[in-house]
Design an enzyme around this catalytic site. Sequence first.
Site, PDB file in Angstrom:
ATOM      1  N   ASP A  39      -2.947  -7.470  -1.892  1.00  0.00           N
ATOM      2  CA  ASP A  39      -3.660  -6.583  -0.973  1.00  0.00           C
ATOM      3  C   ASP A  39      -5.137  -6.973  -0.832  1.00  0.00           C
ATOM      4  O   ASP A  39      -5.831  -6.469   0.038  1.00  0.00           O
ATOM      5  CB  ASP A  39      -3.527  -5.135  -1.468  1.00  0.00           C
ATOM      6  N   GLU A  92      -6.358  -9.453   0.564  1.00  0.00           N
ATOM      7  CA  GLU A  92      -6.047 -10.572   1.453  1.00  0.00           C
ATOM      8  C   GLU A  92      -7.215 -10.941   2.364  1.00  0.00           C
ATOM      9  O   GLU A  92      -7.299 -12.077   2.822  1.00  0.00           O
ATOM     10  CB  GLU A  92      -4.812 -10.230   2.316  1.00  0.00           C
ATOM     11  N   LYS A 151       0.842  -1.198   0.000  1.00  0.00           N
ATOM     12  CA  LYS A 151       0.000   0.000   0.000  1.00  0.00           C
ATOM     13  C   LYS A 151       0.880   1.253   0.000  1.00  0.00           C
ATOM     14  O   LYS A 151       2.012   1.207   0.468  1.00  0.00           O
ATOM     15  CB  LYS A 151      -0.844   0.016   1.284  1.00  0.00           C
ATOM     16  N   ARG A 185     -10.356 -11.387   1.771  1.00  0.00           N
ATOM     17  CA  ARG A 185     -11.186 -12.459   1.217  1.00  0.00           C
ATOM     18  C   ARG A 185     -10.455 -13.807   1.274  1.00  0.00           C
ATOM     19  O   ARG A 185     -11.085 -14.851   1.325  1.00  0.00           O
ATOM     20  CB  ARG A 185     -11.622 -12.083  -0.211  1.00  0.00           C
ATOM     21  N   ASP A 222      -7.721  -2.953  10.405  1.00  0.00           N
ATOM     22  CA  ASP A 222      -8.216  -3.989   9.506  1.00  0.00           C
ATOM     23  C   ASP A 222      -8.679  -5.239  10.268  1.00  0.00           C
ATOM     24  O   ASP A 222      -9.055  -6.232   9.659  1.00  0.00           O
ATOM     25  CB  ASP A 222      -7.128  -4.334   8.475  1.00  0.00           C
TER      26      ASP A 222
END
Length: 499
Positions: free
Chosen positions: A350, A352, A280, A354, A291
Amino acid sequence: MDFKIKTGNLANHKTPCLVLGVFERHKLTGPAEAMDKASGGRISELLKKGDLEGEAGQTLMLYELPGLAAERVLLVGRGKRKELTRAVARKTLESAVVALQQTHCTQATFALQDPLPSDADLYAAVRDTVITAEDKVYRYSQTRNDEKAPKKPLRRIELWLSGKQDKASAELSIRHASAMAAGIGLAKELSNLPGNICTPTYLAETAEQLGRDFKALKVEVLEEDRMAELGMGALLSVSRGSRQPAKLIVMHYTGGKSNAKPLVLVGKGLTFDAGGISLKPAAEMDEMKYDMCGGASVLGAVLAACELELPINMIGVVPTSENLPDGAANKPGDIVTSMSGQTIEILNTDAEGRLILCDALTYCERFDPAAVIDLATLTGACVVALGKHPAGLLTSDDKLAEEIIAAGESAADRVWRLPLWEDYQSQLESNFADIANVGGRDGGAITAACFLSRFTKQYRWAHLDIAGIASLSGKEKGATGRPVALLTQLLLERSGALN
Ligand code: BES
Ligand code: MN
Ligand code: ZN
């Protein structure tokens, strides 16, 4: 904080501070009107000086009013009488609490339940009061010397009701709201902790502590070797790039009949998401400690259910990991095999969330769930689509959607539905695997949910994308504890506690 219902003669009620509402143009109604009379018209006389017009959120502290036993009177503006809604009432409550925090009052008596907002009954208004007050007094303190903290924090709020109001429903409301607030508080605290403290192991230990605190809760933590045996190749591929071992936290709350199917809540628990090799940008990357807010909200909802001893079965599942770049990390183009057997081409490391969720969702099949709801800070695209007010709701189950939307409305923790049509599924096609982990720029929140839908065919399922609502940025940076209120509402309703 303590909340207590009070009734009886308000003028004679001893309190460090009595909080009264004033509508625009100095309109006094209900208890405010009565206290004006008791003080020989002193309140309306002071209002004539013009220091408080009654605009929503304005406050004015008055001292030593004749005829009242209260040491202080805090007037709060409640806006136009006809426009008093729950949202306005919450705003006025917030400013009342802020004003009280600037005094040495550790206690106050709120006489704000008459009149009620047009869209709330007493139960809802009392619940909003408790949750708003708890939210406003919360301060993160674990890793700083909080010099701005009130020297004498507010510890107790009395809610004054007129004799005609239903005391029992207000007391039930306090009980429910206090449990919700405890859940929200836990979620906020875990979420605000930095990634180097709140690791997957820390989350797992927090869950295990909950398991020791409540008899109805059994907590299991699956380690990486167990996940490997289960074939959780997608989840493990994310944690391979991190020195912190992943955990799969499973919390079994059994308050209902042993044969009643459980409601399963699954929360994304990325304790830090740097993006992995698809790194990112640096700006605001610190906020990726948030997150794990989905996972924290699951812990919060479990705590609320435990405190309320709800007669329901529920299971909280939190797959938790970090997502970092490293020699062992996923690379764009890598293909992994999920627990379901489906292979996944990782086009962007990124995406990740899921990857860890899909294996957790397959794992849920073994619980024979009544329904599964997952919550995840899954996509920036959801924030672009809906902003920061509602969570995104995606499901092909209309009945479940209705239930979640209604719970969100009742709990003032709203969601907005996005389509989960088959039309979008083709964006996830891969030339090298059964499915790709990203579906391009268009409809990013939807294709993320489409990805999850491939792993949830065995049960009723809904997905909440909470990327926009779980935390605030800028000066207000901090976790919100959302959507614990919505989830607790759902549990209250499913368990029949509101009938
Ligand atoms: N955790 C992020 C999503 C996110 C973004 C949450 C902003 C909160 C605020 C997620 O893991 C992610 O990186 N998603 C990508 C998906 C993309 C690569 C398809 C995103 O949204 O950019
Ligand atoms: Mn990511
Ligand atoms: Zn993420």
